[in-house]
Design a protein around this motif. Structure first.
Motif, PDB file in Angstrom:
ATOM      1  N   ALA A   1       0.128  -2.140  -5.313  1.00  9.80           N
ATOM      2  CA  ALA A   1      -0.118  -1.228  -4.194  1.00  9.80           C
ATOM      3  C   ALA A   1       0.089  -1.913  -2.849  1.00  9.80           C
ATOM      4  CB  ALA A   1      -1.529  -0.654  -4.283  1.00  9.80           C
ATOM      5  N   SER A   2      -0.238  -3.194  -2.754  1.00  6.43           N
ATOM      6  CA  SER A   2      -0.105  -3.909  -1.482  1.00  6.43           C
ATOM      7  C   SER A   2       1.349  -4.056  -1.041  1.00  6.43           C
ATOM      8  CB  SER A   2      -0.759  -5.284  -1.573  1.00  6.43           C
ATOM      9  OG  SER A   2       0.023  -6.158  -2.368  1.00  6.43           O
ATOM     10  N   GLN A   3       2.297  -3.813  -1.934  1.00  3.60           N
ATOM     11  CA  GLN A   3       3.718  -3.974  -1.608  1.00  3.60           C
ATOM     12  C   GLN A   3       4.386  -2.667  -1.172  1.00  3.60           C
ATOM     13  OE1 GLN A   3       5.761  -6.600  -4.548  1.00  3.60           O
ATOM     14  NE2 GLN A   3       3.692  -6.810  -5.377  1.00  3.60           N
ATOM     15  N   TYR A   4       3.677  -1.552  -1.272  1.00  2.00           N
ATOM     16  CA  TYR A   4       4.257  -0.282  -0.839  1.00  2.00           C
ATOM     17  C   TYR A   4       4.206  -0.199   0.680  1.00  2.00           C
ATOM     18  CZ  TYR A   4       4.580   1.588  -5.537  1.00  2.00           C
ATOM     19  OH  TYR A   4       4.917   1.790  -6.843  1.00  2.00           O
TER      20      TYR A   4
ATOM     21  N   TRP B   1      -0.034   2.805   2.682  1.00  4.06           N
ATOM     22  CA  TRP B   1      -1.313   2.798   3.380  1.00  4.06           C
ATOM     23  C   TRP B   1      -2.382   3.464   2.524  1.00  4.06           C
ATOM     24  CZ3 TRP B   1      -4.346   6.925   4.804  1.00  4.06           C
ATOM     25  CH2 TRP B   1      -5.452   6.624   5.596  1.00  4.06           C
ATOM     26  N   PHE B   2      -2.077   4.637   1.989  1.00  5.22           N
ATOM     27  CA  PHE B   2      -3.048   5.381   1.183  1.00  5.22           C
ATOM     28  C   PHE B   2      -3.393   4.615  -0.098  1.00  5.22           C
ATOM     29  CE2 PHE B   2      -4.209   8.503  -2.076  1.00  5.22           C
ATOM     30  CZ  PHE B   2      -5.342   9.032  -1.473  1.00  5.22           C
ATOM     31  N   ALA B   3      -2.383   4.101  -0.791  1.00  2.08           N
ATOM     32  CA  ALA B   3      -2.616   3.371  -2.043  1.00  2.08           C
ATOM     33  C   ALA B   3      -3.485   2.136  -1.797  1.00  2.08           C
ATOM     34  CB  ALA B   3      -1.290   2.974  -2.677  1.00  2.08           C
ATOM     35  N   ARG B   4      -3.149   1.379  -0.739  1.00  2.00           N
ATOM     36  CA  ARG B   4      -3.937   0.173  -0.433  1.00  2.00           C
ATOM     37  C   ARG B   4      -5.379   0.536  -0.096  1.00  2.00           C
ATOM     38  NH1 ARG B   4       0.859  -1.105   1.932  1.00  2.00           N
ATOM     39  NH2 ARG B   4       0.166  -0.535   4.012  1.00  2.00           N
ATOM     40  N   ARG B   5      -5.554   1.580   0.702  1.00  2.00           N
ATOM     41  CA  ARG B   5      -6.909   1.988   1.101  1.00  2.00           C
ATOM     42  C   ARG B   5      -7.732   2.423  -0.114  1.00  2.00           C
ATOM     43  NH1 ARG B   5      -9.427   3.086   6.292  1.00  2.00           N
ATOM     44  NH2 ARG B   5     -11.156   4.468   5.831  1.00  2.00           N
ATOM     45  N   LEU B   6      -7.131   3.201  -0.997  1.00  2.00           N
ATOM     46  CA  LEU B   6      -7.819   3.666  -2.188  1.00  2.00           C
ATOM     47  C   LEU B   6      -8.200   2.497  -3.098  1.00  2.00           C
ATOM     48  CD1 LEU B   6      -8.834   5.981  -3.951  1.00  2.00           C
ATOM     49  CD2 LEU B   6      -6.518   6.173  -4.890  1.00  2.00           C
TER      50      LEU B   6
END
Length: 167
Positions: free
Chosen positions: A140-143, A149-154
């Motif tokens: 997720a950190s690589q998107y 942003w949404f994936a990292r936050r979740l």
């Protein structure tokens, strides 16, 4: 100095040498890295059981499903032994390693412990331990952009809740 090979009784009563077990584990590992599902399946008993963070799978057809799924979501894998390496005792083997691969084109690295139990010269039961959330966090950190942003936050929220009070 000559090596002395000991034989161990498997669950079925047949003897399997420590070297044979090591050879099977190495062969399975090579097939896993090559992503060769049929070759991987050749190391398992017909009624083998696979337990991992993604579920429990019984029999070769269910194993075929999980291995096919794994090779599709992660088409490239590299693996190397680490820590304890490979330990064999009686009809069991424990392997520790570091694997890296790509999921959706995003790189990850993980530490894994695999426990093998043998019946004759086939894997009867395999238990795989690794941190699935760590892989998800790495990917997720690589998107980029809104999706990233949404994936990292979740993911960070889930990790934060799981580690509440730790730091």
């Amino acid at each position: 100095m000559d090596k002395v090979y000991t034989k161990h009784k498997s669950q079925s009563g047949d003897s399997v040498s420590e070297e044979k077990i090591k050879s099977i584990v190495r062969g399975f590992g090579e097939a896993f890295v090559k992503r060769d599902v049929e070759k991987m399946l050749s190391f398992f008993a017909e009624d083998a059981v696979w337990v991992s963070p993604v579920g429990t799978f019984k029999g070769k057809e269910e194993l075929r499903c999980v291995l096919t799924w794994d090779t599709q979501i992660c088409p490239t894998v590299k693996a190397k032994r680490s820590g304890i390496g490979l330990i064999v005792r009686e009809n069991k083997a424990v392997a520790e390693g570091i694997s890296e691969g790509l999921v959706e084109g995003k790189k990850f690295e993980m530490l894994a412990i695999t426990v093998f139990e043998f019946s004759r010269d086939k894997i009867q039961h395999i238990r795989l331990f690794y941190d699935r959330l760590s892989i998800t966090k790495q990917v997720a950190s690589q998107y980029k952009g809104a999706t990233g942003w949404f994936a990292r936050r979740l993911i960070n929220y889930i990790v934060g809740r799981a580690e509440k009070g730790l730091r």
